[in-house]
Design a protein around this motif. Structure first.
Motif, PDB file in Angstrom:
ATOM      1  N   TYR A   4      -8.977 -79.687  20.507  1.00 34.09           N
ATOM      2  CA  TYR A   4      -9.472 -79.426  19.152  1.00 34.09           C
ATOM      3  C   TYR A   4      -9.263 -80.547  18.141  1.00 34.09           C
ATOM      4  CZ  TYR A   4     -10.209 -74.529  20.477  1.00 34.09           C
ATOM      5  OH  TYR A   4     -10.649 -73.383  21.074  1.00 34.09           O
ATOM      6  N   PHE A   5      -8.389 -81.511  18.429  1.00 33.01           N
ATOM      7  CA  PHE A   5      -8.132 -82.522  17.403  1.00 33.01           C
ATOM      8  C   PHE A   5      -9.324 -83.469  17.236  1.00 33.01           C
ATOM      9  CE2 PHE A   5      -5.550 -86.025  15.416  1.00 33.01           C
ATOM     10  CZ  PHE A   5      -5.168 -85.289  14.304  1.00 33.01           C
ATOM     11  N   TRP A  57       0.214 -78.132  13.433  1.00 33.56           N
ATOM     12  CA  TRP A  57       0.421 -79.434  14.058  1.00 33.56           C
ATOM     13  C   TRP A  57      -0.600 -80.456  13.565  1.00 33.56           C
ATOM     14  CZ3 TRP A  57       4.450 -81.424  16.285  1.00 33.56           C
ATOM     15  CH2 TRP A  57       5.380 -80.602  16.919  1.00 33.56           C
ATOM     16  N   PHE A  58      -1.848 -80.047  13.415  1.00 36.13           N
ATOM     17  CA  PHE A  58      -2.891 -80.976  12.978  1.00 36.13           C
ATOM     18  C   PHE A  58      -2.651 -81.434  11.543  1.00 36.13           C
ATOM     19  CE2 PHE A  58      -6.236 -78.981  16.065  1.00 36.13           C
ATOM     20  CZ  PHE A  58      -5.486 -79.426  17.139  1.00 36.13           C
ATOM     21  N   TRP A  97      -2.318 -68.518  17.767  1.00 38.95           N
ATOM     22  CA  TRP A  97      -2.437 -69.877  18.306  1.00 38.95           C
ATOM     23  C   TRP A  97      -3.186 -70.793  17.340  1.00 38.95           C
ATOM     24  CZ3 TRP A  97      -6.924 -72.494  18.919  1.00 38.95           C
ATOM     25  CH2 TRP A  97      -8.122 -71.765  18.914  1.00 38.95           C
ATOM     26  N   TYR A  98      -4.136 -70.253  16.596  1.00 41.48           N
ATOM     27  CA  TYR A  98      -4.912 -71.073  15.656  1.00 41.48           C
ATOM     28  C   TYR A  98      -4.007 -71.648  14.560  1.00 41.48           C
ATOM     29  CZ  TYR A  98      -8.139 -72.193  11.845  1.00 41.48           C
ATOM     30  OH  TYR A  98      -8.800 -72.833  10.826  1.00 41.48           O
ATOM     31  N   VAL A 155       0.866 -78.141  23.684  1.00 38.32           N
ATOM     32  CA  VAL A 155       0.460 -78.792  22.442  1.00 38.32           C
ATOM     33  C   VAL A 155      -0.413 -80.006  22.721  1.00 38.32           C
ATOM     34  CG1 VAL A 155       2.538 -80.249  22.291  1.00 38.32           C
ATOM     35  CG2 VAL A 155       1.291 -79.634  20.211  1.00 38.32           C
ATOM     36  N   ARG A 215      -0.789 -72.134  14.848  1.00 33.98           N
ATOM     37  CA  ARG A 215       0.094 -73.123  15.476  1.00 33.98           C
ATOM     38  C   ARG A 215      -0.604 -74.474  15.558  1.00 33.98           C
ATOM     39  NH1 ARG A 215      -0.176 -71.830  21.130  1.00 33.98           N
ATOM     40  NH2 ARG A 215      -1.968 -73.209  20.951  1.00 33.98           N
ATOM     41  N   ASP A 216      -1.840 -74.492  16.054  1.00 38.20           N
ATOM     42  CA  ASP A 216      -2.577 -75.749  16.160  1.00 38.20           C
ATOM     43  C   ASP A 216      -2.856 -76.340  14.787  1.00 38.20           C
ATOM     44  OD1 ASP A 216      -2.524 -75.248  18.833  1.00 38.20           O
ATOM     45  OD2 ASP A 216      -4.696 -75.113  19.106  1.00 38.20           O
ATOM     46  N   TYR A 217      -3.242 -75.495  13.855  1.00 35.28           N
ATOM     47  CA  TYR A 217      -3.546 -75.947  12.491  1.00 35.28           C
ATOM     48  C   TYR A 217      -2.322 -76.634  11.891  1.00 35.28           C
ATOM     49  CZ  TYR A 217      -5.810 -75.629   7.869  1.00 35.28           C
ATOM     50  OH  TYR A 217      -6.397 -75.915   6.666  1.00 35.28           O
ATOM     51  N   GLU A 219      -3.903 -78.751  23.543  1.00 39.75           N
ATOM     52  CA  GLU A 219      -4.596 -78.293  22.341  1.00 39.75           C
ATOM     53  C   GLU A 219      -5.031 -79.459  21.465  1.00 39.75           C
ATOM     54  OE1 GLU A 219      -5.033 -74.551  21.609  1.00 39.75           O
ATOM     55  OE2 GLU A 219      -5.021 -75.142  23.714  1.00 39.75           O
ATOM     56  N   PHE A 220      -4.239 -80.538  21.419  1.00 39.18           N
ATOM     57  CA  PHE A 220      -4.679 -81.740  20.709  1.00 39.18           C
ATOM     58  C   PHE A 220      -5.941 -82.297  21.363  1.00 39.18           C
ATOM     59  CE2 PHE A 220      -0.876 -82.050  18.129  1.00 39.18           C
ATOM     60  CZ  PHE A 220      -1.280 -82.842  17.067  1.00 39.18           C
TER      61      PHE A 220
END
Length: 377
Positions: A170-171, A122-123, A115-116, A163, A118-120, A166-167
């Motif tokens: 963590y964004f 997108w960011f 998951w990290y 998503v 995936r988020d990374y 998660e934004f």
């Protein structure tokens, strides 16, 4: 030159993540909210890369991110296909995980840390636009993720895609990295910083105390509390970050350890969880209690030892991805030379199948059971 203070924070964050996954101690998430810190550091370095290379920095950042994932996929995806994972087009998400790649029953546990990435990913993709907006309206842009998360938590945005959550979670930390790179945090007067830290941290602490999760006061189960508490932590750690941390290099062994973990952070992160899962049954075999301090210490040491072996075998992929000379153990004489990579902050001046990593409420309950099983709770 690399900012050794940022290297030190990343070193501590990686160590904390591994120890937490072995022990399951929820207090570690409060003492050091490592994932938010890692996103903040990544955001700071992403801003530096964008300033240096423009939009091309996105491709370069992905080039450094994906090869280590592909090594993991080359080992685990065939194993999962042989043990029940259906072969569908979603398997291709292991090449570019814009959504959670599929896994079978054991793979979902061993590879849950995906998951990290995936988020990374997108960011990174959002960063060129986000940095442009941040530099024109920093307060509003920074507040947007927290407002989004609050809207989801209070039911104003029911059924929000993962998503978006998660934004929201963590964004904000990622954009605090922008603020760190641009020097906004270090220029923030104490008469402003201290009340903001107390207000945000106090609100986060109050939310955590009144919204106990399935693992107790574990930030991974309390999104809004996690975001607020982590923000206060980052504001302190980056807002009053030293201009340099030369003392990190005074001891050659410690200096090399910090360098090695930073150069192999992705490899360590991706490979530690399979060993955590694999070693858990051995606790019963040797007759140790899963909450016994000695047993936990032995498991921590074994996980680090096994990760160290894998890092020696495949860690050089991170060097190749970064277009560095491959090294077996980073941090030798060549490893201590000034880095060509952009540094942060900027110099003073203007400035069906189980989805790996998905953490909706239902799956969080399952994950809680797993961590409880690992830690004996």
């Amino acid at each position: 030159m690399r900012n050794r203070y940022l290297d030190l924070l990343r070193f501590l964050a990686i160590i904390r993540v591994v120890v937490y996954h072995v022990t399951g101690y929820a207090v570690l998430t409060l003492v050091f909210p490592a994932m938010s810190v890692m996103f903040a550091l990544a955001g700071s370095l992403m801003a530096a890369s964008l300033d240096r290379s423009g939009v091309r920095a996105v491709g370069r950042r992905l080039r450094r991110l994906l090869p280590s994932l592909w090594v993991v996929a080359a080992v685990f995806v065939p194993a999962m296909l042989l043990t029940g994972l259906p072969f569908t087009s979603r398997v291709l998400l292991w090449l570019f995980p814009v959504a959670d790649p599929p896994a079978n029953h054991w793979g979902a546990l061993a590879l849950s840390v995906i998951w990290y990435l995936r988020d990374y990913l997108w960011f990174v993709l959002a960063s060129p636009v986000a940095l442009w907006l941040f530099r024109r309206a920093p307060v509003l842009t920074l507040a947007a993720p927290y407002a989004l998360l609050a809207a989801i938590e209070f039911g104003l945005r029911p059924g929000a895609p993962l998503v978006l959550r998660e934004f929201g979670l963590y964004f904000g930390a990622w954009m605090l990295g922008f603020a760190h790179h641009d020097g906004l945090l270090r220029r923030l007067a104490s008469r402003v910083l201290v009340p903001v830290v107390l207000l945000v941290g106090g609100a986060g602490g109050a939310w955590i105390l009144t919204h106990r999760g399935v693992r107790g006061y574990d930030l991974n189960d309390i999104d809004l509390g996690n975001a607020l508490w982590s923000t206060a932590f980052i504001l302190v750690m980056l807002g009053r970050a030293p201009a340099a941390a030369a003392w990190v290099d005074r001891n050659a062994l410690f200096s090399r350890a910090v360098t090695a973990v930073n150069r192999r952070a992705l490899t360590i992160y991706l490979w530690h969880m399979p060993f955590v899962i694999a070693l858990t049954p051995l606790v019963d075999v040797v007759g140790m209690s899963r909450t016994d301090p000695v047993g936990l210490a032995i498991r921590v040491l074994l996980v680090f030892a096994l990760v160290g072996v894998v890092t020696l075998l495949v860690g050089w992929v991170e060097d190749v991805a970064a277009r560095r000379r491959p090294e077996l153990v980073p941090g030798g004489r060549a490893g201590r030379a000034p880095a060509a990579a952009p540094t942060s902050p900027a110099p003073a001046g203007p400035v069906a199948p189980v989805l790996v990593g998905a953490r909706p409420p239902a799956q969080r309950n399952a994950e809680a059971a797993v961590v409880g099983h690992l830690s004996g709770r």
